[in-house]
Motif scaffolding. Structure first.
Motif, PDB file in Angstrom:
ATOM      1  N   GLY A 181       0.832  -1.201   0.000  1.00  0.00           N
ATOM      2  CA  GLY A 181       0.000   0.000   0.000  1.00  0.00           C
ATOM      3  C   GLY A 181       0.859   1.240   0.000  1.00  0.00           C
ATOM      4  N   GLY A 182       0.241   2.351   0.013  1.00  0.00           N
ATOM      5  CA  GLY A 182       0.931   3.621  -0.017  1.00  0.00           C
ATOM      6  C   GLY A 182       0.006   4.643  -0.630  1.00  0.00           C
ATOM      7  N   ILE A 183       0.516   5.794  -0.876  1.00  0.00           N
ATOM      8  CA  ILE A 183      -0.302   6.831  -1.475  1.00  0.00           C
ATOM      9  C   ILE A 183      -0.129   6.735  -2.983  1.00  0.00           C
ATOM     10  CG2 ILE A 183      -0.669   9.305  -1.662  1.00  0.00           C
ATOM     11  CD1 ILE A 183       0.388   9.553   1.177  1.00  0.00           C
ATOM     12  N   ALA A 184      -1.224   6.425  -3.669  1.00  0.00           N
ATOM     13  CA  ALA A 184      -1.182   6.285  -5.119  1.00  0.00           C
ATOM     14  C   ALA A 184      -1.569   7.609  -5.756  1.00  0.00           C
ATOM     15  CB  ALA A 184      -2.152   5.191  -5.559  1.00  0.00           C
ATOM     16  N   ARG A 185      -0.953   7.898  -6.876  1.00  0.00           N
ATOM     17  CA  ARG A 185      -1.253   9.121  -7.590  1.00  0.00           C
ATOM     18  C   ARG A 185      -2.503   8.897  -8.421  1.00  0.00           C
ATOM     19  NH1 ARG A 185       2.976  13.055  -8.746  1.00  0.00           N
ATOM     20  NH2 ARG A 185       1.824  14.826  -9.507  1.00  0.00           N
ATOM     21  N   SER A 186      -3.408   9.851  -8.420  1.00  0.00           N
ATOM     22  CA  SER A 186      -4.636   9.719  -9.206  1.00  0.00           C
ATOM     23  C   SER A 186      -4.829  10.965 -10.050  1.00  0.00           C
ATOM     24  CB  SER A 186      -5.828   9.518  -8.287  1.00  0.00           C
ATOM     25  OG  SER A 186      -6.013  10.675  -7.520  1.00  0.00           O
ATOM     26  N   SER A 187      -5.757  10.867 -10.983  1.00  0.00           N
ATOM     27  CA  SER A 187      -6.041  12.016 -11.823  1.00  0.00           C
ATOM     28  C   SER A 187      -6.974  12.963 -11.083  1.00  0.00           C
ATOM     29  CB  SER A 187      -6.672  11.559 -13.134  1.00  0.00           C
ATOM     30  OG  SER A 187      -7.893  10.908 -12.854  1.00  0.00           O
ATOM     31  N   SER A 188      -7.170  14.102 -11.634  1.00  0.00           N
ATOM     32  CA  SER A 188      -8.013  15.100 -10.999  1.00  0.00           C
ATOM     33  C   SER A 188      -9.480  14.700 -11.096  1.00  0.00           C
ATOM     34  CB  SER A 188      -7.798  16.443 -11.698  1.00  0.00           C
ATOM     35  OG  SER A 188      -8.687  17.383 -11.185  1.00  0.00           O
ATOM     36  N   CYS A 189     -10.271  15.119 -10.146  1.00  0.00           N
ATOM     37  CA  CYS A 189     -11.698  14.809 -10.134  1.00  0.00           C
ATOM     38  C   CYS A 189     -12.521  15.921 -10.768  1.00  0.00           C
ATOM     39  CB  CYS A 189     -12.179  14.534  -8.714  1.00  0.00           C
ATOM     40  SG  CYS A 189     -11.984  15.944  -7.638  1.00  0.00           S
ATOM     41  N   ILE A 190     -11.880  16.986 -11.169  1.00  0.00           N
ATOM     42  CA  ILE A 190     -12.608  18.121 -11.729  1.00  0.00           C
ATOM     43  C   ILE A 190     -13.337  17.753 -13.026  1.00  0.00           C
ATOM     44  CG2 ILE A 190     -12.351  20.434 -12.710  1.00  0.00           C
ATOM     45  CD1 ILE A 190     -10.269  20.949 -10.537  1.00  0.00           C
ATOM     46  N   PRO A 191     -12.732  16.996 -13.982  1.00  0.00           N
ATOM     47  CA  PRO A 191     -13.492  16.631 -15.189  1.00  0.00           C
ATOM     48  C   PRO A 191     -14.759  15.838 -14.868  1.00  0.00           C
ATOM     49  CG  PRO A 191     -11.178  16.227 -15.545  1.00  0.00           C
ATOM     50  CD  PRO A 191     -11.341  16.583 -14.103  1.00  0.00           C
ATOM     51  N   ALA A 192     -14.713  14.951 -13.897  1.00  0.00           N
ATOM     52  CA  ALA A 192     -15.900  14.171 -13.532  1.00  0.00           C
ATOM     53  C   ALA A 192     -16.973  15.073 -12.949  1.00  0.00           C
ATOM     54  CB  ALA A 192     -15.521  13.077 -12.539  1.00  0.00           C
ATOM     55  N   ILE A 193     -16.591  16.047 -12.160  1.00  0.00           N
ATOM     56  CA  ILE A 193     -17.561  16.970 -11.563  1.00  0.00           C
ATOM     57  C   ILE A 193     -18.211  17.824 -12.650  1.00  0.00           C
ATOM     58  CG2 ILE A 193     -17.813  18.969 -10.026  1.00  0.00           C
ATOM     59  CD1 ILE A 193     -15.592  17.720  -8.294  1.00  0.00           C
ATOM     60  N   THR A 194     -17.414  18.340 -13.570  1.00  0.00           N
ATOM     61  CA  THR A 194     -17.992  19.172 -14.638  1.00  0.00           C
ATOM     62  C   THR A 194     -18.908  18.350 -15.541  1.00  0.00           C
ATOM     63  OG1 THR A 194     -16.004  18.824 -15.975  1.00  0.00           O
ATOM     64  CG2 THR A 194     -16.107  20.839 -14.665  1.00  0.00           C
ATOM     65  N   LYS A 195     -18.582  17.090 -15.737  1.00  0.00           N
ATOM     66  CA  LYS A 195     -19.433  16.213 -16.534  1.00  0.00           C
ATOM     67  C   LYS A 195     -20.796  16.052 -15.870  1.00  0.00           C
ATOM     68  CE  LYS A 195     -19.069  11.718 -18.816  1.00  0.00           C
ATOM     69  NZ  LYS A 195     -18.247  10.499 -18.909  1.00  0.00           N
ATOM     70  N   GLU A 196     -20.815  15.854 -14.551  1.00  0.00           N
ATOM     71  CA  GLU A 196     -22.064  15.727 -13.804  1.00  0.00           C
ATOM     72  C   GLU A 196     -22.874  17.023 -13.864  1.00  0.00           C
ATOM     73  OE1 GLU A 196     -23.583  13.194 -12.108  1.00  0.00           O
ATOM     74  OE2 GLU A 196     -22.082  11.902 -13.036  1.00  0.00           O
ATOM     75  N   ILE A 197     -22.212  18.145 -13.749  1.00  0.00           N
ATOM     76  CA  ILE A 197     -22.897  19.434 -13.806  1.00  0.00           C
ATOM     77  C   ILE A 197     -23.531  19.638 -15.174  1.00  0.00           C
ATOM     78  CG2 ILE A 197     -22.541  21.945 -13.762  1.00  0.00           C
ATOM     79  CD1 ILE A 197     -20.446  21.464 -11.555  1.00  0.00           C
ATOM     80  N   ASP A 198     -22.794  19.269 -16.232  1.00  0.00           N
ATOM     81  CA  ASP A 198     -23.331  19.401 -17.591  1.00  0.00           C
ATOM     82  C   ASP A 198     -24.562  18.530 -17.790  1.00  0.00           C
ATOM     83  OD1 ASP A 198     -21.406  21.241 -18.241  1.00  0.00           O
ATOM     84  OD2 ASP A 198     -20.054  19.778 -19.181  1.00  0.00           O
ATOM     85  N   LYS A 199     -24.551  17.312 -17.222  1.00  0.00           N
ATOM     86  CA  LYS A 199     -25.722  16.434 -17.322  1.00  0.00           C
ATOM     87  C   LYS A 199     -26.932  17.067 -16.647  1.00  0.00           C
ATOM     88  CE  LYS A 199     -23.561  11.880 -17.476  1.00  0.00           C
ATOM     89  NZ  LYS A 199     -23.398  10.607 -16.755  1.00  0.00           N
ATOM     90  N   CYS A 200     -26.723  17.627 -15.474  1.00  0.00           N
ATOM     91  CA  CYS A 200     -27.819  18.263 -14.747  1.00  0.00           C
ATOM     92  C   CYS A 200     -28.370  19.455 -15.526  1.00  0.00           C
ATOM     93  CB  CYS A 200     -27.360  18.711 -13.368  1.00  0.00           C
ATOM     94  SG  CYS A 200     -27.062  17.347 -12.241  1.00  0.00           S
ATOM     95  N   LYS A 201     -27.496  20.234 -16.122  1.00  0.00           N
ATOM     96  CA  LYS A 201     -27.942  21.395 -16.913  1.00  0.00           C
ATOM     97  C   LYS A 201     -28.769  20.949 -18.107  1.00  0.00           C
ATOM     98  CE  LYS A 201     -24.390  24.778 -15.820  1.00  0.00           C
ATOM     99  NZ  LYS A 201     -23.275  25.554 -16.356  1.00  0.00           N
TER     100      LYS A 201
END
Length: 193
Positions: free
Chosen positions: A165-185
């Motif tokens: 285990g350890g701290i794994a590097r991940s991608s940003s969550c901002i694209p997923a959030i904007t995708k959800e916002i666009d769906k709601c709009k």
């Protein structure tokens, strides 16, 4: 007292003849004599136990953390003598002792290490606590990466590190959030008449 004005016989201790005894009445003269004897004894003890003079206290400021304490000059001198002429508070002295255990018993190096940590905290930690916490996390990651570099570099060992285990590097969550916002709009746009 009983309802008819007599005292209850069972409430008083009985003598050998089984005759009830009346309680002793304390005379006012005897009571005053007892009070004066007691006050004489208390006054005598106060004279015999003279308190030692209290030496003046001074404010001493810790050279590590900056905290101030009220101490006697004798105590300040003992602490300065113990820590190479520097006055440090009790909490910092315990931290220096712990640092000495880590450094192999060298007090001078332990004192310098603790003072540098305190200076760093006073400079960053008090004014910008979030930055201080981020810096502490960076130091943890830096130390853990040094520990990994110290191990062998065979692929088998690297797989073992990944499994631990350890701290794994991940991608940003901002694209997923904007995708959800666009769906709601788009849903709200469709529902509008």
């Amino acid at each position: 007292m009983a309802p008819n004005g007599e005292t209850l016989i069972a409430s008083y201790p009985r003598n050998k003849v089984d005759v009830p005894q009346r309680p002793r009445r304390i005379s006012m003269e005897g009571l005053q004599r007892a009070i004066s004897d007691l006050s004489f004894q208390l006054g005598k003890e106060a004279v015999e136990t003279a308190l030692p003079p209290i030496s003046e206290v001074e404010d001493a400021k810790c050279e590590c953390c900056g905290m101030s304490e009220e101490c006697t000059p004798e105590y300040i001198g003992r602490v300065r003598e113990k820590f190479s002429g520097k006055w440090i508070c009790g909490l910092c002295s315990e931290a220096v002792k712990e640092e000495m255990v880590k450094n192999g018993g060298k007090q001078h190096k332990a004192l310098e290490a603790h003072m540098s940590v305190c200076v760093r905290f006073n400079r960053i930690g008090r004014t910008h606590p979030v930055l201080y916490q981020a810096d502490a996390m960076r130091e943890l990651l830096r130390k853990s990466s040094r520990a990994e570099r110290g191990q062998s570099s065979s692929p088998r060992d690297r797989e073992g590190v990944k499994k631990k285990g350890g701290i794994a590097r991940s991608s940003s969550c901002i694209p997923a959030i904007t995708k959800e916002i666009d769906k709601c709009k788009s849903l709200t746009d469709r529902l509008k008449p």
